[in-house]
Design a protein around this motif. Structure first.
Motif, PDB file in Angstrom:
ATOM      1  N   UNK A 269       0.747  -1.162  -0.004  1.00  0.00           N
ATOM      2  CA  UNK A 269      -0.023  -0.104   0.037  1.00  0.00           C
ATOM      3  C   UNK A 269       0.983   1.360   0.137  1.00  0.00           C
ATOM      4  N   UNK A 270       1.764   1.256   0.919  1.00  0.00           N
ATOM      5  CA  UNK A 270       2.820   2.463   0.922  1.00  0.00           C
ATOM      6  C   UNK A 270       3.627   2.654  -0.275  1.00  0.00           C
ATOM      7  N   UNK A 271       3.728   1.813  -1.152  1.00  0.00           N
ATOM      8  CA  UNK A 271       4.549   1.869  -2.282  1.00  0.00           C
ATOM      9  C   UNK A 271       4.004   2.804  -3.300  1.00  0.00           C
ATOM     10  N   UNK A 272       2.587   2.904  -3.352  1.00  0.00           N
ATOM     11  CA  UNK A 272       2.005   3.786  -4.085  1.00  0.00           C
ATOM     12  C   UNK A 272       1.985   3.094  -5.627  1.00  0.00           C
ATOM     13  N   UNK A 273       2.085   1.769  -5.614  1.00  0.00           N
ATOM     14  CA  UNK A 273       1.893   0.982  -6.950  1.00  0.00           C
ATOM     15  C   UNK A 273       0.447   0.460  -7.181  1.00  0.00           C
ATOM     16  N   UNK A 274       0.052   0.161  -8.234  1.00  0.00           N
ATOM     17  CA  UNK A 274      -1.115  -0.550  -8.444  1.00  0.00           C
ATOM     18  C   UNK A 274      -1.436  -1.810  -7.705  1.00  0.00           C
ATOM     19  N   UNK A 275      -2.402  -2.051  -6.859  1.00  0.00           N
ATOM     20  CA  UNK A 275      -2.469  -2.961  -5.956  1.00  0.00           C
ATOM     21  C   UNK A 275      -3.314  -3.933  -6.652  1.00  0.00           C
ATOM     22  N   UNK A 276      -2.953  -5.347  -6.608  1.00  0.00           N
ATOM     23  CA  UNK A 276      -3.525  -6.642  -7.056  1.00  0.00           C
ATOM     24  C   UNK A 276      -5.086  -6.703  -6.380  1.00  0.00           C
ATOM     25  N   UNK A 277      -6.002  -6.939  -6.931  1.00  0.00           N
ATOM     26  CA  UNK A 277      -7.177  -7.757  -6.430  1.00  0.00           C
ATOM     27  C   UNK A 277      -6.708  -8.969  -5.477  1.00  0.00           C
ATOM     28  N   UNK A 278      -7.452  -8.868  -4.376  1.00  0.00           N
ATOM     29  CA  UNK A 278      -7.065 -10.105  -3.259  1.00  0.00           C
ATOM     30  C   UNK A 278      -8.544 -10.729  -3.189  1.00  0.00           C
ATOM     31  N   UNK A 279      -8.574 -12.015  -3.228  1.00  0.00           N
ATOM     32  CA  UNK A 279      -9.767 -12.793  -2.968  1.00  0.00           C
ATOM     33  C   UNK A 279      -9.412 -13.829  -1.881  1.00  0.00           C
ATOM     34  N   UNK A 280     -10.127 -13.713  -0.608  1.00  0.00           N
ATOM     35  CA  UNK A 280      -9.710 -14.575   0.230  1.00  0.00           C
ATOM     36  C   UNK A 280     -10.983 -15.503   0.470  1.00  0.00           C
ATOM     37  N   UNK A 281     -10.573 -16.764   0.430  1.00  0.00           N
ATOM     38  CA  UNK A 281     -11.723 -17.977   0.770  1.00  0.00           C
ATOM     39  C   UNK A 281     -11.374 -18.633   1.819  1.00  0.00           C
ATOM     40  N   UNK A 282     -12.255 -18.944   2.761  1.00  0.00           N
ATOM     41  CA  UNK A 282     -12.033 -19.851   3.738  1.00  0.00           C
ATOM     42  C   UNK A 282     -13.269 -20.477   4.535  1.00  0.00           C
ATOM     43  N   UNK A 283     -13.169 -21.946   4.625  1.00  0.00           N
ATOM     44  CA  UNK A 283     -14.249 -22.759   5.178  1.00  0.00           C
ATOM     45  C   UNK A 283     -14.363 -22.190   6.615  1.00  0.00           C
TER      46      UNK A 283
ATOM     47  N   UNK B 107      -6.443  -2.111   3.295  1.00  0.00           N
ATOM     48  CA  UNK B 107      -6.666  -2.061   1.807  1.00  0.00           C
ATOM     49  C   UNK B 107      -7.733  -1.581   1.064  1.00  0.00           C
ATOM     50  N   UNK B 108      -7.615  -1.093  -0.265  1.00  0.00           N
ATOM     51  CA  UNK B 108      -8.813  -0.752  -0.883  1.00  0.00           C
ATOM     52  C   UNK B 108      -9.877  -1.513  -0.757  1.00  0.00           C
ATOM     53  N   UNK B 109     -11.209  -1.136  -0.539  1.00  0.00           N
ATOM     54  CA  UNK B 109     -12.376  -1.759  -0.338  1.00  0.00           C
ATOM     55  C   UNK B 109     -12.530  -2.800  -1.791  1.00  0.00           C
ATOM     56  N   UNK B 110     -12.181  -1.945  -2.981  1.00  0.00           N
ATOM     57  CA  UNK B 110     -12.655  -2.453  -3.960  1.00  0.00           C
ATOM     58  C   UNK B 110     -12.004  -3.538  -4.466  1.00  0.00           C
ATOM     59  N   UNK B 111     -10.626  -3.816  -3.741  1.00  0.00           N
ATOM     60  CA  UNK B 111      -9.567  -4.460  -4.248  1.00  0.00           C
ATOM     61  C   UNK B 111      -9.435  -5.820  -3.365  1.00  0.00           C
ATOM     62  N   UNK B 112     -10.367  -5.936  -2.313  1.00  0.00           N
ATOM     63  CA  UNK B 112     -10.216  -7.146  -1.479  1.00  0.00           C
ATOM     64  C   UNK B 112     -11.710  -7.552  -1.202  1.00  0.00           C
TER      65      UNK B 112
ATOM     66  N   UNK C 202     -13.664 -18.488  -7.654  1.00  0.00           N
ATOM     67  CA  UNK C 202     -12.008 -17.689  -7.657  1.00  0.00           C
ATOM     68  C   UNK C 202     -11.605 -17.789  -8.887  1.00  0.00           C
ATOM     69  N   UNK C 203     -11.706 -18.756  -9.950  1.00  0.00           N
ATOM     70  CA  UNK C 203     -11.235 -18.627 -11.117  1.00  0.00           C
ATOM     71  C   UNK C 203     -11.879 -17.514 -12.148  1.00  0.00           C
ATOM     72  N   UNK C 204     -13.363 -17.389 -12.102  1.00  0.00           N
ATOM     73  CA  UNK C 204     -14.171 -16.589 -12.442  1.00  0.00           C
ATOM     74  C   UNK C 204     -13.847 -15.070 -12.073  1.00  0.00           C
ATOM     75  N   UNK C 205     -13.495 -14.750 -10.879  1.00  0.00           N
ATOM     76  CA  UNK C 205     -13.151 -13.462 -10.467  1.00  0.00           C
ATOM     77  C   UNK C 205     -11.666 -13.194 -11.126  1.00  0.00           C
ATOM     78  N   UNK C 206     -10.716 -14.121 -10.923  1.00  0.00           N
ATOM     79  CA  UNK C 206      -9.367 -14.068 -11.610  1.00  0.00           C
ATOM     80  C   UNK C 206      -9.611 -13.636 -13.127  1.00  0.00           C
ATOM     81  N   UNK C 207     -10.411 -14.303 -13.677  1.00  0.00           N
ATOM     82  CA  UNK C 207     -10.437 -13.877 -15.207  1.00  0.00           C
ATOM     83  C   UNK C 207     -11.115 -12.639 -15.511  1.00  0.00           C
ATOM     84  N   UNK C 208     -11.973 -12.205 -14.682  1.00  0.00           N
ATOM     85  CA  UNK C 208     -12.608 -11.061 -14.816  1.00  0.00           C
ATOM     86  C   UNK C 208     -12.199  -9.748 -14.119  1.00  0.00           C
ATOM     87  N   UNK C 209     -10.989  -9.803 -13.232  1.00  0.00           N
ATOM     88  CA  UNK C 209     -10.488  -9.063 -12.662  1.00  0.00           C
ATOM     89  C   UNK C 209      -9.990  -7.826 -13.275  1.00  0.00           C
ATOM     90  N   UNK C 210      -9.823  -6.608 -12.633  1.00  0.00           N
ATOM     91  CA  UNK C 210      -9.322  -5.277 -13.395  1.00  0.00           C
ATOM     92  C   UNK C 210      -8.049  -5.613 -14.160  1.00  0.00           C
TER      93      UNK C 210
END
Length: 102
Positions: free
Chosen positions: A34-48, A68-73, A94-102
């Motif tokens: 976050x501090x780097x100022x670079x574009x951040x990846x989308x993060x999808x967390x799954x847990x049973x 973390x930015x709300x639209x990225x997590x 998860x794969x659908x989200x990855x294929x359709x991420x920004x």
């Protein structure tokens, strides 16, 4: 046998990402990104919800919601434990989200 009981598990992770235990904490890696100022990846967390790591996943998600930015997590939980039955069930989403991420 406890989860992640391999004697050199933590050493291997530090060897891959850093030599410092503090630098390999997920929270520290996120703060640094976050501090780097670079574009951040989308993060999808799954847990049973019955996963042995559920509570630690919730703690990390609460951290992410603050740092973390709300639209990225996102966190998605549902019935399941730490096994392939659960992972196979969430994999299409998860794969659908990855294929359709920004």
């Amino acid at each position: 046998k406890p989860a992640f009981a391999v004697a050199d598990f933590n050493a291997n992770i530090r060897g891959i990402f850093s030599s410092s235990k503090e630098e390999t904490r997920l929270e520290r890696l996120v703060e640094s990104a976050v501090a780097s100022g670079k574009e951040l990846p989308d993060i999808y967390q799954y847990c049973g919800e019955q996963d042995m790591l559920f509570e630690s996943n919730l703690r990390f998600a609460h951290f992410m919601e603050k740092e973390y930015p709300a639209d990225r997590f996102s966190l998605k939980t549902e019935e399941g434990i730490h096994n392939w039955e659960y992972w196979n069930r969430v994999m299409p989403d998860m794969l659908s989200r990855l294929l359709n991420s920004k």
